[in-house]
Design an enzyme around this catalytic site. Structure first.
Site, short mmCIF file in Angstrom:
data_model
loop_
_atom_site.label_atom_id
_atom_site.label_comp_id
_atom_site.label_asym_id
_atom_site.label_seq_id
_atom_site.Cartn_x
_atom_site.Cartn_y
_atom_site.Cartn_z
N SER A 1 106.07 96.34 -56.88
CA SER A 1 104.74 95.75 -56.86
C SER A 1 104.25 95.49 -55.45
CB SER A 1 104.75 94.41 -57.63
OG SER A 1 105.66 93.52 -57.01
N GLY A 2 105.14 95.62 -54.46
CA GLY A 2 104.77 95.31 -53.08
C GLY A 2 104.73 93.82 -52.80
N THR A 3 105.37 93.02 -53.66
CA THR A 3 105.31 91.56 -53.53
C THR A 3 105.81 91.09 -52.17
OG1 THR A 3 105.57 91.25 -55.91
CG2 THR A 3 106.14 89.37 -54.49
N PRO B 1 101.06 79.54 -47.06
CA PRO B 1 100.99 80.98 -47.34
C PRO B 1 100.53 81.32 -48.75
CG PRO B 1 103.27 80.25 -47.16
CD PRO B 1 102.42 79.11 -46.69
N ASN B 2 100.93 80.50 -49.73
CA ASN B 2 100.54 80.77 -51.11
C ASN B 2 99.23 80.07 -51.48
OD1 ASN B 2 103.71 80.73 -50.99
ND2 ASN B 2 103.17 82.07 -52.71
N ASN C 1 100.11 91.47 -57.51
CA ASN C 1 99.78 92.54 -58.44
C ASN C 1 98.36 93.07 -58.28
OD1 ASN C 1 102.31 91.97 -59.35
ND2 ASN C 1 101.69 91.17 -61.35
N HIS D 1 97.25 142.66 -52.73
CA HIS D 1 98.65 142.91 -53.09
C HIS D 1 99.48 143.32 -51.86
CE1 HIS D 1 97.50 142.92 -57.39
NE2 HIS D 1 96.42 143.55 -56.95
N SER E 1 111.34 132.18 -28.13
CA SER E 1 112.75 132.46 -28.40
C SER E 1 113.62 132.06 -27.22
CB SER E 1 112.95 133.95 -28.70
OG SER E 1 114.32 134.27 -28.83
N SER E 2 114.82 131.58 -27.54
CA SER E 2 115.77 131.23 -26.49
C SER E 2 116.61 132.43 -26.07
CB SER E 2 116.70 130.12 -26.99
OG SER E 2 117.42 130.56 -28.13
#
Length: 464
Positions: free
Chosen positions: A97-99, A129-130, A140, A187, A317-318
């Protein structure tokens, strides 16, 4: 290392005091040592925009004091600007959910706001914070909202301009090459003529259609889940919060975001981002075709098709001196393969939601943003270091045109398909020209061949 004690519903935990994150971010760091994938700047910015907008609307609705709003807005602006990026350390591979990342943003904004106010980090005073930063929100609905903000900004700011840039360069080449006649190929075999400009016009049209596809999918990305909270009912939000928050996000970004009409769909499904990923896959398929054509047309320089030359950017190219490879085509085809693979992951994630919540959100946005970034960067690189420097090799173009047996198609209206086929087969078998073969078989005269087989008249509709 100096630490401080942060708390959440599970108790106390020590956090590096130089960091702004809190307890839930710290727990996530302990529990998810998985890979090296971190949430990109685009998602961090989107979360900052969301938190700022929510604070503004909550204050407008009388649910948050003006002082708290100002503190949250100031801290959120620092998140938006990128100043606090180092304080967002979490792995993509976490809760579906990325909570944890939502709480990471809540904690960082809270502690930075507390610091601005002269308080003590971790005290949750004066900004919680909440209760304050996450007011009227749930992970969500905030995380899918941030997903849409990030995707919409990147589609508008990176992908569409990159596609336009490449399209415009191919358009210039189309005009530049409009009178250069060459042999066509179907083709992987010789076919009837067209102009090099006509061939490149196909690339222009592919890109134009893809730009239109991106623009067509954007309205669904502009629909935001914010206001649905936990399961889509809008529990703990003001009735006007969802619409006002979407309008504020639109104001912050300059994009026409709106509140999703059905929050249950917005939380439980991510069909709009699955559709977006499908568009990105389509673009990848187009670019794969274009890049392959360019490297085949430039193959050689002496023993391949060699009808165009591309810029010589680096040694190829090497071991083989002087070798130069079509590296821009190679990066583009690899990017295309990766984007197609990303789409598979997005499809699985989008199809795997259960009941009221899809829990593949980090996977989905990680791959969608990765695809947008890869396609955008690939187009810009290809345009700058390859497309704009393409030049025709007229000697090789004429050689292939004149050697092709498929010019015989111009004879069909005059001597019929079967007789034209006899001329082509006889010429191929004996190594002669079509003209020599037709005269040998008595099916036409030299004058008739010269009159009927004119490549410049074979590049447009004609019944003559």
């Amino acid at each position: 290392m100096k630490t401080r004690i942060e708390t959440d519903s599970m108790g106390e935990i020590a956090v590096d005091d130089s960091k702004y994150w809190g307890a839930q971010t710290e727990r996530s760091l302990h529990h998810f040592h998985i890979g090296n994938d971190r949430f990109p700047r685009e998602m961090i910015r989107a979360l900052g925009i969301l938190k700022k907008s929510a604070a503004v609307v909550n204050a407008e609705l009388g649910l948050l004091s003006e002082d708290k709003k100002k503190l949250i807005v100031q801290a959120a602006d620092e998140v938006i600007s990128g100043k606090l990026d180092e304080h967002f350390p979490l792995s993509v591979w976490q809760t579906g959910s990325g909570t944890q990342t939502n709480m990471n943003s809540n904690e960082v904004i809270s502690n930075r706001a507390i610091e601005i106010a002269g308080g003590v980090k971790g005290s949750k005073k004066p900004i919680h914070p909440n209760d304050d930063v996450n007011k009227a929100q749930s992970s969500n609905d905030t995380f899918p909202t941030a997903m849409h903000i990030a995707a919409a900004e990147q589609l508008n700011q990176k992908l569409i301009p990159a596609l336009i840039q490449l399209k415009e360069t191919f358009k210039k080449k189309t005009d530049e090459f409009q009178n250069i006649i060459k042999i066509g190929r179907t083709h992987l075999q010789d076919a009837t003529p067209l102009t090099l400009g006509q061939e490149f016009s196909g690339y222009v049209q592919q890109l134009e259609y893809n730009i239109a596809r991106v623009k067509a999918v954007l309205p669904s990305v502009y629909r935001l889940a914010l206001g649905g909270t936990a399961v889509g009912t809008g529990l703990n939000t003001h009735p006007q919060f969802a619409v006002k928050a979407a309008a504020q996000i639109a104001k912050e970004t300059g994009l026409p975001f709106v509140s999703a009409e059905n929050k249950f769909e917005a939380l439980a499904a991510h069909d709009s981002l699955v559709e977006t990923s499908g568009v990105l896959k389509t673009i990848a398929a187009s670019l794969m075709k274009i890049a392959n054509d360019i490297r085949w047309l430039s193959s050689g320089p002496r023993c391949g098709i060699g009808e165009i030359s591309i810029p010589e950017n680096e040694p190829g190219s090497s071991i083989m001196p002087g070798k130069v490879n079509p590296t821009q085509s190679e990066q583009m085809t690899m990017v295309a393969a990766q984007v197609i693979a990303n789409d598979v992951a997005v499809n699985i994630g989008g199809a795997s939601g259960n009941f009221e919540l899809n829990v593949f959100k980090p996977l989905i946005i990680h791959n969608v943003l990765n695809s947008i970034r890869l396609l955008s960067d690939s187009c810009v690189s290809f345009e700058e270091h390859c497309a704009r420097g393409i030049i025709p090799n007229k000697e090789k173009l004429n050689e292939h045109l004149n050697n092709s047996l498929m010019l015989v198609t111009a004879l069909n209206p005059h001597i019929g398909y079967d007789n034209a086929a006899k001329i082509a087969k006889n010429a191929h078998k004996k190594g002669t020209t079509l003209k020599e073969s037709g005269i040998e078989l008595g099916l036409l005269t030299s004058e008739q061949f010269d009159q009927w087989v004119l490549p410049e008249k074979m590049i447009h509709p004609s019944v003559d």
